[in-house]
Design an enzyme around this catalytic site. Structure first.
Site, PDB file in Angstrom:
ATOM      1  N   SER A   8     -18.628  35.892  15.969  1.00 36.59           N
ATOM      2  CA  SER A   8     -18.841  36.701  14.758  1.00 36.59           C
ATOM      3  C   SER A   8     -17.925  36.188  13.652  1.00 36.59           C
ATOM      4  O   SER A   8     -16.856  35.652  13.907  1.00 36.59           O
ATOM      5  CB  SER A   8     -18.565  38.174  15.045  1.00 36.59           C
ATOM      6  N   CYS A  10     -18.389  33.767  10.987  1.00 39.00           N
ATOM      7  CA  CYS A  10     -18.231  32.304  10.953  1.00 39.00           C
ATOM      8  C   CYS A  10     -18.411  31.689   9.574  1.00 39.00           C
ATOM      9  O   CYS A  10     -18.547  30.472   9.467  1.00 39.00           O
ATOM     10  CB  CYS A  10     -19.222  31.655  11.913  1.00 39.00           C
ATOM     11  N   SER A  11     -18.449  32.500   8.506  1.00 41.96           N
ATOM     12  CA  SER A  11     -18.655  31.886   7.185  1.00 41.96           C
ATOM     13  C   SER A  11     -17.371  31.237   6.672  1.00 41.96           C
ATOM     14  O   SER A  11     -17.397  30.485   5.706  1.00 41.96           O
ATOM     15  CB  SER A  11     -19.189  32.918   6.182  1.00 41.96           C
ATOM     16  N   SER A  12     -16.234  31.543   7.305  1.00 39.77           N
ATOM     17  CA  SER A  12     -14.959  30.983   6.823  1.00 39.77           C
ATOM     18  C   SER A  12     -13.916  30.999   7.941  1.00 39.77           C
ATOM     19  O   SER A  12     -14.166  31.511   9.026  1.00 39.77           O
ATOM     20  CB  SER A  12     -14.453  31.821   5.631  1.00 39.77           C
ATOM     21  N   GLY A  15     -13.206  31.518  12.469  1.00 43.20           N
ATOM     22  CA  GLY A  15     -14.569  31.549  13.037  1.00 43.20           C
ATOM     23  C   GLY A  15     -15.296  30.250  12.749  1.00 43.20           C
ATOM     24  O   GLY A  15     -15.900  29.638  13.643  1.00 43.20           O
ATOM     25  N   ASP A  63     -23.936  41.520  11.375  1.00 38.03           N
ATOM     26  CA  ASP A  63     -22.900  42.322  10.723  1.00 38.03           C
ATOM     27  C   ASP A  63     -22.301  43.204  11.816  1.00 38.03           C
ATOM     28  O   ASP A  63     -23.020  44.009  12.436  1.00 38.03           O
ATOM     29  CB  ASP A  63     -23.557  43.171   9.618  1.00 38.03           C
ATOM     30  N   TYR A 153      -3.889  47.925   9.135  1.00 37.25           N
ATOM     31  CA  TYR A 153      -4.347  46.694   9.799  1.00 37.25           C
ATOM     32  C   TYR A 153      -3.746  46.607  11.201  1.00 37.25           C
ATOM     33  O   TYR A 153      -4.455  46.351  12.180  1.00 37.25           O
ATOM     34  CB  TYR A 153      -3.958  45.464   8.968  1.00 37.25           C
ATOM     35  N   LYS A 157      -5.587  46.559  15.008  1.00 35.70           N
ATOM     36  CA  LYS A 157      -5.401  45.546  16.055  1.00 35.70           C
ATOM     37  C   LYS A 157      -4.762  46.155  17.310  1.00 35.70           C
ATOM     38  O   LYS A 157      -5.037  45.727  18.423  1.00 35.70           O
ATOM     39  CB  LYS A 157      -4.583  44.361  15.518  1.00 35.70           C
TER      40      LYS A 157
HETATM   41  P1  NAD Z   1     -11.471  35.014   7.107  1.00 35.07           P
HETATM   42  O1  NAD Z   1     -11.489  36.057   6.051  1.00 35.07           O
HETATM   43  O2  NAD Z   1     -11.655  33.604   6.707  1.00 35.07           O
HETATM   44  O3  NAD Z   1     -12.534  35.356   8.250  1.00 35.07           O
HETATM   45  C1  NAD Z   1     -12.951  36.644   8.565  1.00 35.07           C
HETATM   46  C2  NAD Z   1     -14.454  36.603   8.697  1.00 35.07           C
HETATM   47  O4  NAD Z   1     -14.931  37.886   9.117  1.00 35.07           O
HETATM   48  C3  NAD Z   1     -15.113  36.287   7.338  1.00 35.07           C
HETATM   49  O5  NAD Z   1     -16.024  35.225   7.522  1.00 35.07           O
HETATM   50  C4  NAD Z   1     -15.817  37.574   6.987  1.00 35.07           C
HETATM   51  O6  NAD Z   1     -16.999  37.384   6.240  1.00 35.07           O
HETATM   52  C5  NAD Z   1     -16.098  38.132   8.384  1.00 35.07           C
HETATM   53  N1  NAD Z   1     -16.430  39.543   8.370  1.00 35.07           N
HETATM   54  C6  NAD Z   1     -15.765  40.568   7.766  1.00 35.07           C
HETATM   55  N2  NAD Z   1     -16.444  41.714   7.952  1.00 35.07           N
HETATM   56  C7  NAD Z   1     -17.544  41.418   8.700  1.00 35.07           C
HETATM   57  C8  NAD Z   1     -18.621  42.167   9.210  1.00 35.07           C
HETATM   58  N3  NAD Z   1     -18.734  43.476   8.985  1.00 35.07           N
HETATM   59  N4  NAD Z   1     -19.556  41.529   9.981  1.00 35.07           N
HETATM   60  C9  NAD Z   1     -19.465  40.198  10.207  1.00 35.07           C
HETATM   61  N5  NAD Z   1     -18.491  39.430   9.705  1.00 35.07           N
HETATM   62  C10 NAD Z   1     -17.539  40.036   8.960  1.00 35.07           C
HETATM   63  O7  NAD Z   1     -10.083  35.203   7.866  1.00 35.07           O
HETATM   64  P2  NAD Z   1      -9.544  34.640   9.265  1.00 35.07           P
HETATM   65  O8  NAD Z   1      -8.096  34.507   9.090  1.00 35.07           O
HETATM   66  O9  NAD Z   1     -10.338  33.485   9.735  1.00 35.07           O
HETATM   67  O10 NAD Z   1      -9.792  35.914  10.205  1.00 35.07           O
HETATM   68  C11 NAD Z   1     -10.459  35.831  11.454  1.00 35.07           C
HETATM   69  C12 NAD Z   1      -9.802  36.789  12.434  1.00 35.07           C
HETATM   70  O11 NAD Z   1      -8.444  36.390  12.627  1.00 35.07           O
HETATM   71  C13 NAD Z   1      -9.741  38.244  11.958  1.00 35.07           C
HETATM   72  O12 NAD Z   1     -10.081  39.093  13.026  1.00 35.07           O
HETATM   73  C14 NAD Z   1      -8.294  38.433  11.555  1.00 35.07           C
HETATM   74  O13 NAD Z   1      -7.879  39.773  11.704  1.00 35.07           O
HETATM   75  C15 NAD Z   1      -7.610  37.518  12.566  1.00 35.07           C
HETATM   76  N6  NAD Z   1      -6.262  37.092  12.174  1.00 35.07           N
HETATM   77  C16 NAD Z   1      -6.039  36.482  10.971  1.00 35.07           C
HETATM   78  C17 NAD Z   1      -4.750  36.124  10.624  1.00 35.07           C
HETATM   79  C18 NAD Z   1      -4.433  35.488   9.299  1.00 35.07           C
HETATM   80  O14 NAD Z   1      -3.255  35.478   8.909  1.00 35.07           O
HETATM   81  N7  NAD Z   1      -5.388  34.925   8.581  1.00 35.07           N
HETATM   82  C19 NAD Z   1      -3.689  36.367  11.517  1.00 35.07           C
HETATM   83  C20 NAD Z   1      -3.957  36.965  12.749  1.00 35.07           C
HETATM   84  C21 NAD Z   1      -5.257  37.321  13.066  1.00 35.07           C
END
Ligand code: NAD
Length: 315
Positions: A8, A10-12, A15, A63, A153, A157
């Site tokens: 889930s 994966c646009s950025s 993922g 979603d 947040y 988690k």
């Molecule tokens: P990111 O914003 O690039 O990726 C998050 C992705 O989740 C985005 O592609 C977004 O479109 C998608 N998303 C949000 N709501 C959604 C929904 N309702 N349905 C489907 N997709 C949805 O950020 P990231 O850092 O790659 O985050 C990925 C995971 O890593 C998250 O769970 C985040 O909590 C976790 N994380 C991130 C960090 C950090 O510092 N970036 C640290 C620890 C954990």
């Protein structure tokens, strides 16, 4: 081994990096169903997947806040077979709670916690029936330790971690594997968006001292923390693939060893005071210690950048 994997968000970020890394696996061990909420954002993933698109990687809409979209996505996969589920979609929220609405907080819980629950309600019964499957959840170090101005947040988690810890016992009975990946700071869209939202936040509902603390301590140091401690999405993807391929994957895996001393404090003191005390001192009393710690971390990071191994990760 040939694994049908479903991701889930994966646009950025993580993922996207993980989906592409697995789709480009030289041994072609994975068929990746990379999903995203909004297909209009698929271009970066398509570009990164290159020739693997339509072969080892397919893009689908999903979603995590919409049960019907999850069902439609899973039904579109041959025999609904998912060997590895990567629950990655998530969002952040920072700031004083008096400046956040309950609706904003509910959206975070709905995405980060109930998003995982919805995925599992659809996918877990099939895995149990087959008595095989690996559920991989991108959690966070904030799933085990709270951090200033990340209250909701961290709560989302923590919810994920408690849910998984309970489920893991049942999963064992069905020979399923469950792994929580716990990154520290990662430089992605997430970090940029959370910072921008924090900068724009209306702080009028907070008292002067709290507003000042958020702006002049938290936001001021935010970028520096990500620069000093932050991993790349590719680093986290590399750790995650190792966990997916491990014969006996661990239940928890922290991807950033520079952060481990902080999380270890939690287990060192059963009363729970130690990590709170240390964070307090770092934030409020020792600006100099804080800067010195960041410099020390930079040094460690430089020294360990070249070595990487699952047992002794470099980050
Ligand atoms: P990111 O914003 O690039 O990726 C998050 C992705 O989740 C985005 O592609 C977004 O479109 C998608 N998303 C949000 N709501 C959604 C929904 N309702 N349905 C489907 N997709 C949805 O950020 P990231 O850092 O790659 O985050 C990925 C995971 O890593 C998250 O769970 C985040 O909590 C976790 N994380 C991130 C960090 C950090 O510092 N970036 C640290 C620890 C954990």
């Amino acid at each position: 081994m040939y694994l049908d994997t479903n991701f889930s968000g994966c646009s950025s970020g993580i993922g996207l990096a993980l989906a592409v890394k697995m789709a480009k696996d030289e041994q072609k061990r994975f068929k990746v169903y990379a999903t995203m909420r909004n297909l209009a954002k698929k271009e970066p993933l398509e570009e990164a997947a290159g020739r693997r698109l339509g072969k080892t990687l397919e893009i689908k809409q999903l979603d995590v806040c919409d049960e019907q979209s999850i069902k439609a996505c899973v039904n579109s996969i041959p025999d609904r077979r998912i060997d590895v589920l990567v629950s990655n979609a998530g969002m952040g929220l920072i700031g004083p709670i008096e400046c956040q609405t309950i609706d904003e907080m509910k959206t975070v819980m709905d995405t980060n916690f109930f998003g995982l629950v919805r995925l599992l309600k659809e996918i877990l019964p099939d895995m149990k029936r087959r008595r095989s499957g690996h559920i991989v959840i991108i959690s966070s170090v904030m799933g085990i330790q709270g951090i200033l101005f990340n209250d909701v947040y961290a709560a989302s988690k923590f919810a994920v971690e408690g849910f998984c810890e309970s489920l893991a016992i049942q999963a064992l009975k069905f020979k399923l594997q469950l792994s929580l990946i716990e990154p520290g700071p990662v430089v992605t869209e997430f970090e940029r968006k959370v910072f921008e939202d924090g900068m724009k936040m209306d702080l009028s509902a907070a008292d002067e001292e709290t507003a000042e603390m958020f702006t002049n301590i938290y936001l001021k140091n935010y970028k520096q923390i990500f620069q000093s401690l932050g991993q790349s999405a590719e680093d986290v993807a590399e750790h995650t693939v190792k966990i997916i391929l491990a014969e006996n994957p661990p239940f928890r895996h922290q991807t950033n060893t520079l952060y481990t001393p902080m999380t270890t404090l939690k287990y060192a003191d059963p009363n729970g005071d130690l990590p709170i005390d240390i964070f307090y001192k770092m934030v409020f009393h020792h600006d100099k210690i804080f800067s010195a710690s960041l410099n020390f971390i930079k040094l460690l990071r430089w020294r360990s950048r070249k070595s990487f191994d699952l047992g002794k990760p470099s980050q």
